[in-house]
Design a protein around this motif. Structure first.
Motif, PDB file in Angstrom:
ATOM      1  N   PRO A  24       0.836  -1.213   0.000  1.00 51.03           N
ATOM      2  CA  PRO A  24       0.000   0.000   0.000  1.00 51.03           C
ATOM      3  C   PRO A  24       0.867   1.259   0.000  1.00 51.03           C
TER       4      PRO A  24
ATOM      5  N   TYR B  26      -1.402   2.250   8.571  1.00 49.96           N
ATOM      6  CA  TYR B  26      -1.406   2.648   9.988  1.00 49.96           C
ATOM      7  C   TYR B  26      -0.586   1.678  10.825  1.00 49.96           C
ATOM      8  N   ILE B  27      -0.092   0.602  10.187  1.00 52.20           N
ATOM      9  CA  ILE B  27       0.651  -0.410  10.935  1.00 52.20           C
ATOM     10  C   ILE B  27       2.139  -0.051  10.940  1.00 52.20           C
TER      11      ILE B  27
ATOM     12  N   ASN C   4       6.019  -0.093  10.644  1.00 49.28           N
ATOM     13  CA  ASN C   4       6.977  -0.958   9.951  1.00 49.28           C
ATOM     14  C   ASN C   4       6.403  -1.691   8.749  1.00 49.28           C
ATOM     15  N   PHE C   5       5.176  -1.346   8.342  1.00 47.56           N
ATOM     16  CA  PHE C   5       4.578  -2.031   7.194  1.00 47.56           C
ATOM     17  C   PHE C   5       5.301  -1.598   5.918  1.00 47.56           C
ATOM     18  N   PRO C   6       5.672  -2.541   5.038  1.00 43.04           N
ATOM     19  CA  PRO C   6       6.361  -2.150   3.801  1.00 43.04           C
ATOM     20  C   PRO C   6       5.429  -1.315   2.916  1.00 43.04           C
TER      21      PRO C   6
ATOM     22  N   TYR D 176       3.735 -11.617   2.205  1.00 40.97           N
ATOM     23  CA  TYR D 176       4.506 -10.877   3.202  1.00 40.97           C
ATOM     24  C   TYR D 176       3.813 -11.068   4.537  1.00 40.97           C
TER      25      TYR D 176
ATOM     26  N   HIS E 240       8.268  -9.929   9.711  1.00 39.32           N
ATOM     27  CA  HIS E 240       8.626  -8.857   8.771  1.00 39.32           C
ATOM     28  C   HIS E 240       9.448  -9.415   7.598  1.00 39.32           C
TER      29      HIS E 240
ATOM     30  N   GLU F 255      12.493  -5.599   2.036  1.00 37.20           N
ATOM     31  CA  GLU F 255      12.905  -4.312   1.473  1.00 37.20           C
ATOM     32  C   GLU F 255      13.633  -4.483   0.140  1.00 37.20           C
TER      33      GLU F 255
END
Lengths: 382, 382
Positions: free
Chosen positions: A60, A64-65, A67-69, B84, B90, B121
């Motif tokens: 996305p 709001y999370i 560390n979310f990529p 993911y 993570h 990442e």
């Protein structure tokens, strides 16, 4: 009782180089075989219509999370691309990769790719290989194949739009078929673009028949007078370079690896060739339909998908769009006159990865390359 | 300048065993974490709605092309399942496998599975591992988790419907939570089924608190009186075992790993729990709608998809179907009375493979297991 021991071959990037992954001319030949198998229906790809490019992890824009990529750099995605390819290949496999525009900051390629090959009957892994070069070369070989089949034999001027790694591979492939190219025009993001300068050096250092190498300021300058245009630009969503019909030289072939924008009505009469029409139907069916203020359908940035949309909108007939493989097999005509302008859309197919991976694997076997990995001597039973 | 060298870890099946892949109790715990992350939205899977099971290569029943792979045995497919998973994991990754019912003739497992883990990442490969046991254990741990959360604490009778490898893993997981089970009922394809007899021996040799082990002749016999039903039957399309509402003991929990058939109207009032409702919406949207001669919608063989279809048909409300993760996080209630009958549909999600793969990888690192493979010291530039 037969052995149930399973070993498979691991090939790292250096092994792949020794296995011939950089052989552009051979790769074009293998892509020709692959497109012929596509033309014959001797393949399966994923998805309900068996022609899917792959399955993507899309991140996305925000979350709001913690560390979310996030999708906050170019080409931020993972894709799995499975396929079966028939003929002499008769093998299943897949490419799996992650991409991130920020990788360059870490001295890493934008995408890091791996290919697996599997016995199609049992699913046994046969090989696991570094696929950065594999993927670049097969991607470049497709425009090479298209140019070989569709460009005028007397082509002298090559235009490189978007001079990154992919277009280096395209250039290698095209130059292997047209050693008499005299002029190369390069269009980067700006005349000062580092990648444009690197491409200039690349051409200078490799292709001694090329007498003129010019970095162009505008897209128009790059396109006008070109016999072959190889486009592989990495741009932001919606900022696709826009081509004008009048820039095209009679007899030119314009090959788009991805990003593309033209007024649909201006290209109704131009010959259109794609790698796999069914794949673009998938794209068109999944993407939302967007109109501009004049109620014209907005371009998608993908030439192949735009062709499908032109069919949907009644601008052209389905049969006017030709799969490249049908030209290889002779089912459809290639160039029919010296003045004909031809547009070619190539997005990439998992069967190409499987094909070129298999060829390199066969070479690796002959040369004794790679590391043999044991999966099990006998599979454990719980 | 930081190093661009990439090494990653290869773990074969024996390494995976040493890394604890068979630890059913730990796997249930990790699946609980995984379902909690699903409940919080801290994950991405493939496809347009980000909840896809994966992408499949589906072979045709017949083909005019010589040597074309055909769908003429059970479970004939390849699937790529990317995901993911957030939280402490993570990490991105995917499972890729081929299945063929005929593999048993070659002394091979029906499916041969591999899992890749990748830095989310950069896409850098971190691990490549044998995933037969990983997949079996995570598949078994989910019914284990469901039973732990939803079965009566005083459960004494476990029924195993479809006693293959998957249900062995389910049994391991369920028995790790319910060591006081006294009776195990087994229903195979017939009372003489070899797998049923093997399952009997498996239970006898491992679970000494079990006093009665019975191979049942009929499904009804297996279901009646059971506190926990674990169903994981491999049957042909359309030949799903049909359950009757009246067979269910008050307070029973019926957990279906895949194949399922009940009259929709008979289960309107029963509590329904799934691993991921959104995934079954995908299934329901992709599959054709089929009606029987009485114009009732035909069952799909997949309990979760049937639940979605019941919502579509107005038989039940969307909110009556609960994601297991919402019970883990306390967003939704679990069992609310001793007599409540609960149906649980679990199909499997790629986040489970990534989670259990990551846990085993961490253990492997601590124990120094596996083979370090070099991808490149510095990526080649064409």
């Amino acid at each position: 009782m037969e052995s149930t021991k399973i070993d498979f071959l691991y090939l790292n990037e250096q092994d792949m180089i020794k296995a011939g992954v950089l052989d552009a001319s051979m790769c074009i030949q293998v892509m020709g075989e692959t497109m012929a198998l596509l033309s014959k229906g001797d393949y399966i790809m994923g998805g309900p219509n068996h022609n899917a490019h792959g399955i993507m992890l899309e991140f996305p824009k925000k979350s709001y999370i913690p560390n979310f990529p996030l999708n906050n750099s170019r080409d931020r995605r993972f894709i799995a691309m499975p396929a079966y390819l028939g003929g002499r290949f008769h093998i299943a496999g897949q490419k799996w990769y992650g991409s991130n525009g920020r990788n360059a900051q870490h001295g890493l390629p934008r995408s890091i790719l791996m290919v697996s090959l599997n016995d199609v009957e049992t699913g046994i892994p046969i090989a696991y290989m570094s696929a950065n070069l594999l993927s670049a070369m097969r991607t470049g070989a497709m425009p090479g194949l298209a140019a070989k089949l569709l460009a005028r034999k007397d082509s002298k001027v090559l235009s490189i739009v978007g001079p990154g790694a992919i277009n280096k591979a395209c250039t290698m492939a095209i130059m292997s078929c047209f050693p008499n190219i005299e002029t190369v025009k390069i269009k980067g993001s700006s005349p000062e673009s580092k990648t444009a300068k690197k491409m200039k050096k690349f051409v200078e250092s490799r292709y001694f028949n090329v007498k003129n190498i010019k970095i162009c300021s505008t897209l128009e300058e790059a396109i006008r007078g070109a016999d072959i245009v190889s486009e592989a630009a990495s741009v932001k969503e919606g900022q696709w370079p826009k081509y004008e019909r009048e820039w095209f030289k009679p007899g030119a072939v314009i090959i788009s690896a991805s990003t593309f924008n033209m007024e649909h009505k201006s290209i109704m009469d131009i010959k259109k060739v794609v790698d796999d029409y069914s794949m673009y139907e998938d794209y068109s069916n999944e993407d939302p339909v967007v109109f501009d203020k004049n109620l014209n359908r907005k371009p998608t940035g993908c030439m192949g998908e735009d062709f499908v949309n032109m069919v949907k909108d009644g601008l052209i007939e389905r049969k006017s769009i030709i799969n490249l493989g049908d030209i290889v097999t002779g089912k459809a005509p290639g160039r029919t006159s010296d003045d004909e302008v031809i547009l070619v859309a190539i997005e990439g197919l998992p069967i190409e990865d499987v094909a070129w991976g298999y060829e390199c694997y066969q070479n690796a076997l002959k040369k004794g390359l790679g590391i043999k990995l044991n999966l099990w001597d006998r599979s454990a039973i719980i």
